[in-house]
Design a protein around this motif. Structure first.
Motif, PDB file in Angstrom:
ATOM      1  N   VAL A   1      43.771  19.342  13.829  1.00 18.07           N
ATOM      2  CA  VAL A   1      44.691  17.793  14.292  1.00 18.07           C
ATOM      3  C   VAL A   1      44.255  17.535  12.545  1.00 18.07           C
ATOM      4  O   VAL A   1      43.368  17.979  11.851  1.00 18.07           O
ATOM      5  CB  VAL A   1      44.152  17.079  15.315  1.00 18.07           C
ATOM      6  N   GLU A   2      44.982  16.634  12.438  1.00 16.95           N
ATOM      7  CA  GLU A   2      45.537  15.564  11.294  1.00 16.95           C
ATOM      8  C   GLU A   2      44.714  14.288  11.592  1.00 16.95           C
ATOM      9  O   GLU A   2      45.064  14.104  12.869  1.00 16.95           O
ATOM     10  CB  GLU A   2      46.724  15.713  10.841  1.00 16.95           C
ATOM     11  N   LEU A   3      43.498  13.944  10.857  1.00 15.04           N
ATOM     12  CA  LEU A   3      43.585  12.083  10.715  1.00 15.04           C
ATOM     13  C   LEU A   3      43.035  12.099   9.724  1.00 15.04           C
ATOM     14  O   LEU A   3      43.514  12.123   8.767  1.00 15.04           O
ATOM     15  CB  LEU A   3      41.701  12.411  11.235  1.00 15.04           C
TER      16      LEU A   3
ATOM     17  N   VAL B   1      41.731  15.087  22.279  1.00 14.40           N
ATOM     18  CA  VAL B   1      41.493  16.688  22.646  1.00 14.40           C
ATOM     19  C   VAL B   1      40.946  17.709  22.946  1.00 14.40           C
ATOM     20  O   VAL B   1      39.753  17.067  23.938  1.00 14.40           O
ATOM     21  CB  VAL B   1      40.670  16.523  20.914  1.00 14.40           C
TER      22      VAL B   1
ATOM     23  N   GLU C   1      41.240  23.457  18.996  1.00  7.62           N
ATOM     24  CA  GLU C   1      41.952  22.413  18.492  1.00  7.62           C
ATOM     25  C   GLU C   1      42.447  21.908  16.283  1.00  7.62           C
ATOM     26  O   GLU C   1      41.507  21.198  16.449  1.00  7.62           O
ATOM     27  CB  GLU C   1      42.295  21.247  19.356  1.00  7.62           C
TER      28      GLU C   1
ATOM     29  N   LYS D   1      43.008  18.135   7.540  1.00  8.44           N
ATOM     30  CA  LYS D   1      42.961  18.274   8.388  1.00  8.44           C
ATOM     31  C   LYS D   1      41.711  18.981   9.400  1.00  8.44           C
ATOM     32  O   LYS D   1      41.152  19.113   8.511  1.00  8.44           O
ATOM     33  CB  LYS D   1      44.103  19.795   8.019  1.00  8.44           C
TER      34      LYS D   1
ATOM     35  N   ILE E   1      42.125   9.559  17.182  1.00  7.71           N
ATOM     36  CA  ILE E   1      42.948  10.051  18.086  1.00  7.71           C
ATOM     37  C   ILE E   1      42.886   9.027  18.924  1.00  7.71           C
ATOM     38  O   ILE E   1      42.470   9.443  20.234  1.00  7.71           O
ATOM     39  CB  ILE E   1      42.861  11.422  17.756  1.00  7.71           C
TER      40      ILE E   1
END
Length: 463
Positions: free
Chosen positions: A14-16, A8, A12, A48, A31
């Motif tokens: 990201v979806e976790l 990453v 940024e 998110k 990730i």
């Protein structure tokens, strides 16, 4: 060898899916095996996240939107929760808080102390985990020519100006802070400005007795002579009959330390009183006294249970403070010796013993690791040692002094699972087996956890 690049980048989105939670209350999502730590995220949630810091082996993120919520998520009742940082867990159900704290203890004992297969009981919680603190100390500032009071914003010294109340402190403390601020403001007493190092009123501290309903107000000031101070005190004590003591603490230093060295009583008594488990305590402006009396009683009851006293035992209470645990022990022991490095605390402990007509407890000023070998040389052989150290845990020399004295039982009261685990490992190598651990939630809505540990000397080592 090629350098591994984190999957990453900073900023940024990201979806976790969060799998775990840290001891500081941050959610942990991964990730490609790379962990991101995200405050206010809960295990089982999908969210998110904006990446805000990237390091070689882990990163940090900010919760942007919760896509799938945990059933343990609750709405924080405090209006400044996300600004303040004094509490870290108000977004989490209380049941989950208790479970998280037990897991924190279990993980520390396993990873640091290599202690497994011992009972770690469910955390003892509160029926009502709010309004439990009997002490509050609030900074004073100025805004548009008016005095303001409130905790600092996270990682800053900016006062939260829209803080209406603190819902983990006793309501009387909130009312007294408001009253002192309003009266001081009307009388033209200035707030201390730490950047310019000028002004007068630095902090307001309020202490209250849960059982006695007595209140002490401590005014922390930069200078001793304060215009209109007599009028301020006079108005407080005439308006609020629960106030039994008003103290001025003078702190002229340019420092983050709240209390200065000099204190003087402006009105009333130098002490207020409170009771825990039928024992009465005198509390001064500087006394160390547990901030949650309801849970303190449960903590001390468990310590007494683990000490298993019959009335015939000699007990040492190390880091005894103002004698709170010592006096509980003395009711069931033959003799209790308390030791503490702070002279004022020992003075308070002696006064508390007199107050409760307890004659089988003696208190000594000194470092436990130095006093205990001297006691041993004088022929003192304790049956039980109770230890309640600060967050840094016990010095190795102190642990060795305990091992050398060979009490049959040690009761360790801890406020830091990591240093507890480290110390239990040393005691284990010295012949003491950890038998049981009982976590107690002294500080609901925060990540802190206390626990009581029962250790027994191995039969072989008793010979």
């Amino acid at each position: 060898m090629t350098k591994k690049t984190p999957p990453v980048k900073k900023n940024e989105l990201v979806e976790l899916i969060f799998e775990d939670i840290t001891h500081e209350g941050a959610g942990v999502g991964k990730i490609g095996g790379y962990p991101l730590f995200v405050p206010y995220a809960l295990p089982g949630e999908k969210a998110k996240v904006k990446v805000i810091n990237v390091k070689k082996n882990f990163g940090f993120g900010k919760l942007v939107e919760t896509v799938e919520e945990s059933p343990a998520r609750v709405d924080p009742p405090c209006n400044v929760y996300y600004k303040c940082g004094g509490c870290q867990l108000q977004h989490m159900s209380y049941e989950m808080q208790l479970e998280m704290k037990r897991n924190q203890v279990q993980n520390a004992l396993k990873k640091i102390g290599h202690i497994v297969d011992i009972p770690i009981h469910p955390t003892i919680g509160m029926e009502d985990p709010w309004r439990y603190r009997n002490k509050v100390q609030i900074p004073v500032g100025s805004q548009n020519g008016e005095l303001i009071t409130g905790f600092y914003r996270k990682r800053s010294h900016d006062i939260i100006d829209d803080m209406e109340r603190c819902i983990i402190t006793d309501e009387v403390n909130d009312r007294m802070i408001d009253a002192v601020r309003e009266i001081a403001n009307r009388l033209g007493i200035s707030a201390y400005d730490e950047e310019k190092n000028r002004g007068l009123l630095r902090h307001i501290m309020v202490r209250s007795g849960q059982e006695t309903k007595q209140t002490m107000i401590v005014l922390i000031t930069k200078k001793e002579k304060i215009p209109a101070l007599e009028k301020l005190v006079d108005e407080i004590v005439k308006t609020y009959p629960e106030v039994k003591s008003v103290v001025q603490n003078i702190n002229p230093e340019r420092t983050n330390v709240i209390l200065g060295k000099k204190s003087k009583v402006l009105w009333g008594d130098p002490y207020i009183y409170d009771e825990i488990g039928g024992i009465r305590f005198a509390i001064s402006a500087k006394s160390f006294y547990q901030v949650n009396p309801v849970q303190t009683k449960k903590l001390y009851d468990k310590a007494l249970e683990y000490a298993a006293l019959t009335g015939k035992e000699t007990v040492i209470d190390a880091y005894c403070g103002i004698g709170t645990i010592s006096l509980f022990l003395a009711k069931n022991a033959k003799k209790v010796y308390g030791v503490e490095v702070v002279p004022e605390a020992i003075s308070d402990a002696k006064e508390n013993a007199k107050l409760n007509q307890i004659e089988n407890a003696e208190f000594f000023v000194g470092q436990a690791e130095k006093v205990m070998p001297w006691w041993k040389a004088q022929g003192l052989r304790p049956d039980v040692i109770v230890v309640d150290p600060p967050r840094k845990g016990c010095d190795e020399s102190f642990l060795q002094a305990m091992i050398d004295m060979k009490p049959k039982r040690i009761v360790y009261v801890s406020c830091n699972p990591s240093t507890l685990a480290r110390d239990l490992k040393i005691l284990d190598e010295g012949g003491y087996e950890t038998k049981e651990v009982q976590p107690v939630d002294m500080f609901p809505q925060t990540t802190h956890i206390e626990c009581v540990v029962w250790l027994e000397l191995d039969f072989v080592d008793q010979k």
